[in-house]
Design a protein around this motif. Sequence first.
Motif, PDB file in Angstrom:
ATOM      1  N   GLU A   1      -2.447   7.419   4.776  1.00  0.00           N
ATOM      2  CA  GLU A   1      -3.196   6.362   4.602  1.00  0.00           C
ATOM      3  C   GLU A   1      -3.038   5.379   3.543  1.00  0.00           C
ATOM      4  OE1 GLU A   1      -6.759   8.465   7.235  1.00  0.00           O
ATOM      5  OE2 GLU A   1      -6.929   8.296   5.148  1.00  0.00           O
TER       6      GLU A   1
ATOM      7  N   LYS B   1      -5.525   0.255  10.372  1.00  0.00           N
ATOM      8  CA  LYS B   1      -4.458  -0.303   9.359  1.00  0.00           C
ATOM      9  C   LYS B   1      -4.874  -0.440   7.961  1.00  0.00           C
ATOM     10  CE  LYS B   1      -4.054  -4.283  11.744  1.00  0.00           C
ATOM     11  NZ  LYS B   1      -3.809  -5.707  11.854  1.00  0.00           N
TER      12      LYS B   1
ATOM     13  N   GLU C   1       1.839  -0.920   2.345  1.00  0.00           N
ATOM     14  CA  GLU C   1       2.579  -1.390   3.368  1.00  0.00           C
ATOM     15  C   GLU C   1       1.976  -2.789   4.014  1.00  0.00           C
ATOM     16  OE1 GLU C   1       5.702   2.250   4.081  1.00  0.00           O
ATOM     17  OE2 GLU C   1       4.133   1.661   5.608  1.00  0.00           O
ATOM     18  N   ASN C   2       0.837  -2.368   4.375  1.00  0.00           N
ATOM     19  CA  ASN C   2       0.305  -3.601   5.254  1.00  0.00           C
ATOM     20  C   ASN C   2      -0.249  -4.565   4.262  1.00  0.00           C
ATOM     21  OD1 ASN C   2       0.637  -2.329   7.548  1.00  0.00           O
ATOM     22  ND2 ASN C   2      -1.243  -0.976   7.655  1.00  0.00           N
TER      23      ASN C   2
ATOM     24  N   LYS D   1       4.461   4.157  -3.470  1.00  0.00           N
ATOM     25  CA  LYS D   1       4.741   3.123  -2.468  1.00  0.00           C
ATOM     26  C   LYS D   1       4.843   1.528  -3.467  1.00  0.00           C
ATOM     27  CE  LYS D   1       6.445   1.454   1.149  1.00  0.00           C
ATOM     28  NZ  LYS D   1       7.908   1.634   1.638  1.00  0.00           N
TER      29      LYS D   1
ATOM     30  N   THR E   1       3.771  -6.084   7.233  1.00  0.00           N
ATOM     31  CA  THR E   1       3.763  -4.873   8.344  1.00  0.00           C
ATOM     32  C   THR E   1       2.239  -4.649   8.850  1.00  0.00           C
ATOM     33  OG1 THR E   1       3.585  -3.063   6.851  1.00  0.00           O
ATOM     34  CG2 THR E   1       5.821  -3.792   7.287  1.00  0.00           C
ATOM     35  N   GLU E   2       2.329  -4.202  10.040  1.00  0.00           N
ATOM     36  CA  GLU E   2       1.001  -3.677  10.586  1.00  0.00           C
ATOM     37  C   GLU E   2       1.146  -2.237  11.144  1.00  0.00           C
ATOM     38  OE1 GLU E   2      -0.206  -6.509  13.617  1.00  0.00           O
ATOM     39  OE2 GLU E   2      -0.779  -8.176  11.981  1.00  0.00           O
ATOM     40  N   ASN E   3       1.378  -1.298  10.174  1.00  0.00           N
ATOM     41  CA  ASN E   3       1.386   0.112  10.496  1.00  0.00           C
ATOM     42  C   ASN E   3       0.221   0.698  10.785  1.00  0.00           C
ATOM     43  OD1 ASN E   3       4.339   0.119   9.858  1.00  0.00           O
ATOM     44  ND2 ASN E   3       3.943   0.311   7.885  1.00  0.00           N
ATOM     45  N   LYS E   4       0.049   1.438  11.640  1.00  0.00           N
ATOM     46  CA  LYS E   4      -1.306   1.921  12.130  1.00  0.00           C
ATOM     47  C   LYS E   4      -1.461   3.351  12.095  1.00  0.00           C
ATOM     48  CE  LYS E   4      -1.993  -1.887  15.463  1.00  0.00           C
ATOM     49  NZ  LYS E   4      -2.502  -2.456  16.613  1.00  0.00           N
ATOM     50  N   ALA E   5      -2.572   4.127  11.915  1.00  0.00           N
ATOM     51  CA  ALA E   5      -2.770   5.583  11.975  1.00  0.00           C
ATOM     52  C   ALA E   5      -3.265   5.758  13.436  1.00  0.00           C
ATOM     53  CB  ALA E   5      -3.779   5.758  10.881  1.00  0.00           C
TER      54      ALA E   5
ATOM     55  N   LYS F   1      -0.130   5.163   1.784  1.00  0.00           N
ATOM     56  CA  LYS F   1       1.189   4.696   1.922  1.00  0.00           C
ATOM     57  C   LYS F   1       1.087   3.408   2.821  1.00  0.00           C
ATOM     58  CE  LYS F   1       5.757   5.427   3.642  1.00  0.00           C
ATOM     59  NZ  LYS F   1       5.731   4.832   4.999  1.00  0.00           N
ATOM     60  N   ILE F   2       0.445   3.531   4.061  1.00  0.00           N
ATOM     61  CA  ILE F   2       0.280   2.513   4.905  1.00  0.00           C
ATOM     62  C   ILE F   2      -0.478   1.210   4.519  1.00  0.00           C
ATOM     63  CG2 ILE F   2       1.190   3.993   6.988  1.00  0.00           C
ATOM     64  CD1 ILE F   2      -1.621   3.643   8.014  1.00  0.00           C
TER      65      ILE F   2
END
Length: 578
Positions: free
Chosen positions: A433, A406, A439-440, A131, A445-449, A435-436
């Motif tokens: 995890e 996040k 990104e975060n 990423k 962004t605020e991608n969440k698991a 990857k996000i």
Amino acid sequence: MKFAKFKIKGMTCDHCAQTIAKKFSGNEGIITKDIDYNSGTGKFEFDPDKTDKDQIAALINSTGHYRVEREISEEAIVNNTDETKSYKANTLPFEEDLGSASSIPLGGAGDGLFDFIIIGGGSAAFSAAIKAESLGLSTLMVNGGLNFGGTCVNVGCVPSKNLIRAAETAYHATHSNFAGIKPKGVDIDFAQVIKDKKRLVATLQQKKYLDVVGDFENLKMVQGWAEFVDTKTILVDGKDKYTALKFLIATGATTNIPDIKGLNEVNYLTNVSLFDLEEQPKSMIVLGGGYIALEIAQAYHRLGTKVTLLQRSAQVLSKQTTEVAEELTSHLRNEGLEIYTSLNFIEVSENTEKISVVAEHEGGRKVFEAQKILVSTGIKPNTNKLGLQNIGLELDGGGHILVNDKMETNLHNIYAAGDCINTPAYVYTAAFEGKIAVENAFTGTENKADYSSLPWVVFTDPQVAGTGLDEAQAKAQNIPFEVSKLELKDVPRAIAANDTRGFIKLIRNIETDKLIGARVVAPEGGELIQQLSMAIKHGGTIKELAESLYPYLTLSEGIKLAAIAFDKDVATLSCCAV
């Protein structure tokens, strides 16, 4: 409020400026922004309590097309002086924190300074590196311990599943479910099985890890142990210093060795060392009753090793319901695998011929003996050598790094992912995890698991699989629930295969009819669980599962039957369950 102004490289039109501006959409720390492609600059007014210069610069760099070339001094901003005479040439927005390293421009033009440093070399680390490369981030990966690729490919998923399938082949050559089929036995070349496993591991490590990142322009990989000096600096092997804007800790986990008298004095094995033994153990004690212990125990038993599994808890798979644990245990014991539970371990010792384990069992002492002993008693995170005390990173009582959904730690520029954190420890969650986290950290962004529908599988035979809640968890959350349990003896596919081991259990919310959990014990039962996971994730109902079309004589038809069984006796239905 504070101001920052940067010279930005790569803008050629208004659309370029708009692309950069969109990166800051919804960012609460940014009060005003002015991106101008004509002058090639970006001016920001920001709240220092919510963001800072280095995060703004990193967000610009994350576009992959445009990069901060240098910062324009605050004096130039305030006095509106000629910006071409006021550049802090070749400096970073956080130069005051970096000392002499600040002479290196953002983007990692020097060997010691990077946008992003990943500590670890497993699935989370490689996912993050992939990423990061797509975002154009200069990235350093520092890996110690296992080879690049981490647990899964080297000593975990790949070798274990390969040996499980080899063992299954051997088992079916000596066992038949059909009276008319008389198996004639099998010749096992154990050393060859292990050599083939080693070749597979080496091939996949190269093709799925090293080759994937081999042509990355912005990634540097270093073998060594990293230790934090401060929140922006690490020392590798005590000598090489590296600095970055953001960090990802993805150091994985290792076997947790229990405190049993004498255990550290014997030549015990773990999954790291066991899978490389080309001489087959004649007998082996397996300490532990979790999924790793069970998978290994059954595989080696089927390959011809006399295996005795010893468990401290009252059942194997101690986190599962008794019903699930007892179902699996009964089938493993039917194969001849020796399983003892509710043990209190007293001592482990070794002489030239055998290893002995003394334990209290059913009110008396019992001695277990074998040629080898495998310790498979859970895992512990690899966090004790990172110098986390130097930076105040928060851990839980077991040493796991505390993160939110996040992947953020308590330090704003440090993220964590994989088996070293307080989330489910699976290779696929680790990769997600990693990857996000990137990104975060770099894209705003605020991608969440969300693991409420997480599917999981224990690769024994029969397999155990699950998703969502079990009965105890639903009760603890005060959810009104109902259970449907379908024995495989009522599934046409299992009947035709003369293999009716196990069951399918569905759990629904009584008020909404939505599926909230499922547990499966069945041959290849893991192949069913993704459908059930997706049903939970998207709010699927039992009615929808019951009314869907399933190919006849597939195991998946058991899901339909289990759904129907909430309201009907499936024994009264026709063969196609309509």
